[in-house]
Write an enzyme that holds these catalytic residues in place. Structure first.
Site, short mmCIF file in Angstrom:
data_model
loop_
_atom_site.label_atom_id
_atom_site.label_comp_id
_atom_site.label_asym_id
_atom_site.label_seq_id
_atom_site.Cartn_x
_atom_site.Cartn_y
_atom_site.Cartn_z
N GLY A 195 1.97 3.11 2.26
CA GLY A 195 3.03 3.11 3.27
C GLY A 195 4.28 2.42 2.72
N HIS A 196 4.07 1.26 2.09
CA HIS A 196 5.22 0.54 1.50
C HIS A 196 5.83 1.36 0.36
CE1 HIS A 196 2.74 -3.01 3.00
NE2 HIS A 196 3.87 -3.15 3.64
N GLN B 219 8.50 -1.92 16.43
CA GLN B 219 9.28 -2.81 15.56
C GLN B 219 10.57 -2.09 15.11
OE1 GLN B 219 7.76 -5.48 12.31
NE2 GLN B 219 8.22 -3.73 11.03
N HIS C 173 0.86 -1.20 0.00
CA HIS C 173 0.00 0.00 0.00
C HIS C 173 0.89 1.23 0.00
CE1 HIS C 173 1.11 0.09 4.19
NE2 HIS C 173 0.55 -1.08 4.41
N VAL D 195 2.36 7.00 6.70
CA VAL D 195 1.54 7.55 5.60
C VAL D 195 0.08 7.30 5.96
CG1 VAL D 195 1.08 7.53 3.13
CG2 VAL D 195 3.37 6.98 3.96
N SER E 228 -2.47 0.36 6.29
CA SER E 228 -2.07 -0.93 6.84
C SER E 228 -2.69 -2.01 5.97
CB SER E 228 -2.60 -1.07 8.27
OG SER E 228 -2.62 -2.44 8.66
O1 PAF Z 1 6.53 -4.91 9.12
C1 PAF Z 1 6.39 -6.00 8.53
O2 PAF Z 1 5.75 -6.09 7.48
C2 PAF Z 1 7.03 -7.25 9.10
O3 PAF Z 1 7.01 -7.26 10.48
C3 PAF Z 1 8.47 -7.48 8.57
C4 PAF Z 1 9.42 -6.37 9.01
C5 PAF Z 1 8.46 -7.57 7.06
C6 PAF Z 1 9.03 -8.79 9.13
O4 PAF Z 1 8.25 -9.87 8.76
#
Ligand code: PAF
Length: 282
Positions: free
Chosen positions: A38-39, A155, A36, A178, A187
Site C-alpha cells: 500500500g505504501h 483519514q 507494505h 491495494v 495494512s
Molecule cells: O496513515 C498513517 O500511517 C498515519 O495516520 C499518518 C498519516 C502517517 C499520520 O501519523
C-alpha cells in the site's frame, strides 16, 4: 540509499537547498513505517508526479488511545530503509518524539464533525492526533503534493478538509486501496493476525463482494445490505465484534438508499486486531 534525516532543522536545510538549486517539486508520503505494498503504491505515484519524494516514518503517539497498540505497533527502520531504497525514495524523515512534540506542547488541530463519526466514535481523539501530526509534517516538509491511501478513507477526508480550511498550498492525492491477491487490504497491522485469524479477516473483503452482488441484484436499502454483511462477517470464527458497518456518500454522509460511488466502511475486531477497510460501490 535514501538520505535519512532525524532532525527537523537538518531536513529543512536540505530541502531549502534542493528547492533553491532548481524549481523542484516535492512529493510527500507520510507513514508510520513497517512499509507494505500500500505504501509502495503511494511512493510510486509520488515518484511519477514529483522531482523529489520524501517519506516520513513516525509512529505518532498522539493518535493512539491509552488502550491501543502504540507499544506493539511494528517498527523496523532498517527494513523500511531497504524498501525505500528499492522504490527510489530520495529522502526519509524519521524524527524522535522530542523533535515532533517539544516540551510544553499544547496546540492541537481539530477537524470538527468529520473527526467525530465512524472511527472517531470508537477512537476518541484519534483524528486530532492525526491532523496535528500531519500539519506538523506538512510544515516541516512543505510538499507540493501529499499522498494518502483510500484504505484510511476517513483519514483522507479529514486531511482534505484540514488542507482546505487552513488554506494550505498542498495538493492531496488519494491513492486506491491495494489488496493481497485474496482480497485482504494491506495494512501494517496484518502482522498481528495468526494464519487462522487471517482467514477470518478475509470475510471483510468477501462481505464487500456480497454487498456489491446485492446492489447489482437491485437491492438499494442500506439497512438490508448492512445486516447481510454483519451476519456474514460474524459467521466467521475469531471475529470478536464489529465496531461499525456504515454506508455513506463520498463525503461520509450516511445513506439510506445506496447508489454507485457510495462508500461502505467497516471496522472489525479479528482476535485482538482491529481492522478497517472500505469499498467504493460500483
Ligand atoms: O496513515 C498513517 O500511517 C498515519 O495516520 C499518518 C498519516 C502517517 C499520520 O501519523
Amino acid at each position: 540509499m535514501p538520505l535519512l534525516f532525524k532532525r527537523i532543522k537538518d531536513i529543512r536545510n536540505h530541502l531549502r537547498d534542493q528547492k533553491c538549486s532548481g524549481n523542484l517539486s516535492v512529493g510527500f508520503v507520510p507513514t508510520m513505517g513497517y512499509l507494505h505494498e500500500g505504501h509502495k503504491a503511494l511512493i510510486r505515484e509520488s515518484k511519477i508526479q514529483n522531482d523529489i519524494t520524501v517519506v516520513s516514518i513516525y509512529v505518532n503517539p498522539t493518535q493512539f488511545g491509552p488502550n491501543e497498540d502504540y507499544e506493539r505497533y511494528p517498527r523496523d527502520l532498517n527494513r523500511d530503509m531497504a524498501i525505500c531504497e528499492e522504490e527510489g525514495v530520495d529522502i526519509v524523515f524519521a524524527p524522535t518524539d522530542e523533535e515532533m512534540y517539544p516540551h510544553g506542547f499544547t496546540t492541537e488541530v481539530y477537524v470538527k464533525g468529520l473527526s467525530d463519526i465512524l472511527e472517531g466514535e470508537f477512537r476518541k481523539g484519534h483524528f486530532k492526533g492525526v491532523a496535528t501530526v500531519v500539519l506538523k509534517l506538512f510544515n516541516i516538509i512543505q510538499p507540493d503534493r501529499a499522498y494518502f491511501g483510500e484504505k484510511d478513507y476517513q483519514q483522507l477526508k479529514v486531511i482534505q478538509r484540514m488542507v482546505e480550511d487552513l488554506l494550505l498550498p498542498i495538493e492531496i492525492v488519494p491513492v486506491p486501496i491495494v489488496r493481497e491477491p485474496d482480497g485482504l487490504a494491506y495494512s501494517s497491522r496484518n502482522v498481528y493476525l495468526s494464519p487462522e485469524e487471517r482467514k477470518s479477516a478475509l470475510s471483510i473483503y468477501n462481505s464487500f463482494l456480497l454487498a456489491q452482488e446485492m446492489i447489482e441484484g437491485g437491492e438499494k436499502r442500506a439497512g438490508v445490505i448492512k445486516r447481510a454483511m454483519e451476519r456474514f462477517i460474524l459467521s466467521h470464527p475469531h471475529v470478536k465484534k464489529i465496531d461499525y458497518i456504515e454506508i455513506t456518500d463520498e463525503d461520509l454522509n450516511p445513506k439510506e438508499e445506496v447508489e454507485k460511488g457510495d462508500r461502505i466502511l467497516v471496522a472489525v475486531w479479528v482476535g485482538n486486531t482491529r481492522l478497517i477497510d472500505n469499498w467504493k460501490v460500483e
